[in-house]
Scaffold this active site. Structure first.
Site, short mmCIF file in Angstrom:
data_model
loop_
_atom_site.label_atom_id
_atom_site.label_comp_id
_atom_site.label_asym_id
_atom_site.label_seq_id
_atom_site.Cartn_x
_atom_site.Cartn_y
_atom_site.Cartn_z
N GLU A 151 65.83 6.50 -13.51
CA GLU A 151 65.81 7.03 -14.87
C GLU A 151 67.25 7.23 -15.35
OE1 GLU A 151 65.59 8.58 -18.41
OE2 GLU A 151 63.75 7.84 -17.45
N GLN A 152 67.54 6.75 -16.56
CA GLN A 152 68.91 6.83 -17.04
C GLN A 152 69.33 8.23 -17.47
OE1 GLN A 152 69.56 4.34 -20.44
NE2 GLN A 152 67.90 5.24 -21.64
N ARG A 192 54.97 18.05 -24.65
CA ARG A 192 55.32 16.90 -23.83
C ARG A 192 56.25 17.28 -22.68
NH1 ARG A 192 55.41 11.21 -24.68
NH2 ARG A 192 54.53 11.56 -26.75
N TYR A 234 48.48 21.03 -34.51
CA TYR A 234 47.67 21.66 -33.47
C TYR A 234 48.55 22.57 -32.63
CZ TYR A 234 49.48 17.50 -30.99
OH TYR A 234 50.29 16.50 -30.50
N ASP A 283 54.30 1.94 -22.88
CA ASP A 283 54.89 1.37 -24.09
C ASP A 283 55.71 0.12 -23.82
OD1 ASP A 283 53.77 3.21 -25.74
OD2 ASP A 283 55.61 4.33 -26.16
#
Length: 405
Positions: free
Chosen positions: A38-39, A112, A220, A300
């Site tokens: 992961e960068q 998230r 929400y 994605d």
């Protein structure tokens, strides 16, 4: 690298987001040793809300994360669609305990960053997972050889490579060449507001969708009901910045939703001046291939999904479970065939979700008289609720293990 005959595969996962971390955890639970590259120097994505439906909580609970997620989640009672100006109820589909009984697993609203944090902690506790943070990928073979070269010059090798590195995936481009994503003509606002600042705005404990001409607005609760997440999408052609961390002017947000229902107005008026974010929405057509040799894509990187079915992260979570099932018990020599099976299982479903999300973008933004017909159809029970069964009943854990799949 040369596969070790009869040995269990090792895996390289590029990307430390929801999809990459779920894949690492799922693969490790099937016996693979996994390195995540992961960068970012630290995990913890830009704060935003996330809807995690039963098809995804099924996978996350199977990885032992039920208690941690349940402690951080908000459980909405329903999803409601309303008119943008008067606020009339157009459609309502129950969630809450009804969804848990019907689908076997709950529907969560989450921050998230909370989901990423839970996944990261689980990966750190898994001895077969190594997290390599702050590492930038500079080379990836285009022939499907599962190896990477980092900016330091270090070369990492494994038996399977998984590109979970997002819309502008370096792995996807290495495998299949450059292809620019398509601007959808929609720009999204997002933000998080402390719930106690919205006491007079009548924020119901639901996933609320307000549909208007050329725009829609969703809000929400997250983080146990202490924060309200909002996303407002408007049609525009003058903004092409796709970063979730691009700040917008709160005055522009308020101007985009002039004349909307007081609940929507209450949210946009309360949006912090220094924490309104605006980004352009891009997508791609479904890829004809995800895999080459011992390398494949996930989330994605292969099926970027617009947020209009709240399924982008859920599809990546499903991908992770199916990929792990397809690789379970395989030897290094079996990897290419296992990856072909994985993409054959996943491409039809994810392409359908991509198409449905694009379709919803148009439906939500209809103008009279077409919006009147839409409201009648949705009010007759042919809207959101009618699509839930096939979507939420999907069992990614079983999909990769069926002998006829």
């Amino acid at each position: 690298m040369t596969p070790k005959a009869g040995a269990s595969p090792t895996a390289l996962v590029v990307g430390g987001g929801v999809g990459g971390l779920t894949a690492a955890l799922a693969l490790a639970r099937k016996g693979l040793s996994v390195t995540v590259v992961e960068q970012a120097p630290a995990l913890g994505e830009v704060g935003a809300g996330l809807q995690v439906s039963p098809n995804a909580t099924r996978v996350l609970f199977s990885l032992g994360l039920e208690a941690e997620l349940s402690a951080l989640a908000f459980r909405p009672e329903a999803v409601e669609a309303r008119g943008w100006r008067r606020g009339q109820e157009i459609s309502r589909a129950p969630l809450g305990e009804t969804a848990r009984r019907r689908y076997g697993f709950p529907y969560f609203h989450m921050h998230r960053a909370d989901l990423v944090s839970v996944l990261e902690q689980a990966c750190e506790a898994e001895p077969q997972i190594t997290l390599r943070l702050g590492e930038t990928l500079v080379a990836c073979p285009g022939d499907g050889t599962p190896s990477l070269v980092l900016t330091s010059g270090e070369r990492l090798e494994a038996d399977v490579l998984v590109g979970a590195d997002g819309l502008r995936s370096v792995v996807r481009e290495a495998l299949f060449g450059p292809a620019a994503p398509r601007f959808t003509g929609n720009v999204a606002w997002r933000g998080l507001i402390p719930a106690d600042r919205l006491e007079g705005a009548d924020i119901r404990p639901v996933a609320a969708l307000w549909m208007g001409p050329g725009a829609h607005f969703v809000h929400y609760y997250v983080r146990g009901g202490t924060l309200v997440n909002f996303v407002g999408v408007v049609e525009a052609d003058d903004w092409r910045e796709e970063s979730w961390s691009s700040r917008g002017e709160a005055a522009d947000l308020r101007r985009d939703f002039v004349g909307w229902h007081p609940t929507v107005r209450g949210i946009v008026e309360a949006a912090p001046e220094d924490a309104c974010f605006r980004w352009a929405l891009f997508d791609r057509d479904p890829l004809p291939r995800w895999s080459r040799g011992a390398a494949t894509l996930l989330g994605d990187a292969c099926h970027p999904t617009l947020p209009f079915m709240a399924q982008g992260a859920c599809m990546a979570i499903e991908d992770a479970a199916v990929l792990a099932a397809c690789l379970a018990g395989k030897t290094c020599e079996d990897v290419p065939e296992a990856l072909q099976r994985y993409e054959a299982l996943r491409r039809p479903r994810t392409a359908g979700i991509q198409a449905g999300s694009r379709r919803n973008a148009a439906i939500y933004h209809l103008r009279p008289p077409f919006s009147w017909a839409r409201n009648l159809v949705m009010g007759a029970g042919l809207g959101m609720g009618s699509t839930m069964d096939g979507l939420y009943r999907y069992d990614a854990l079983a999909a990769g293990t069926r002998p006829d799949a």
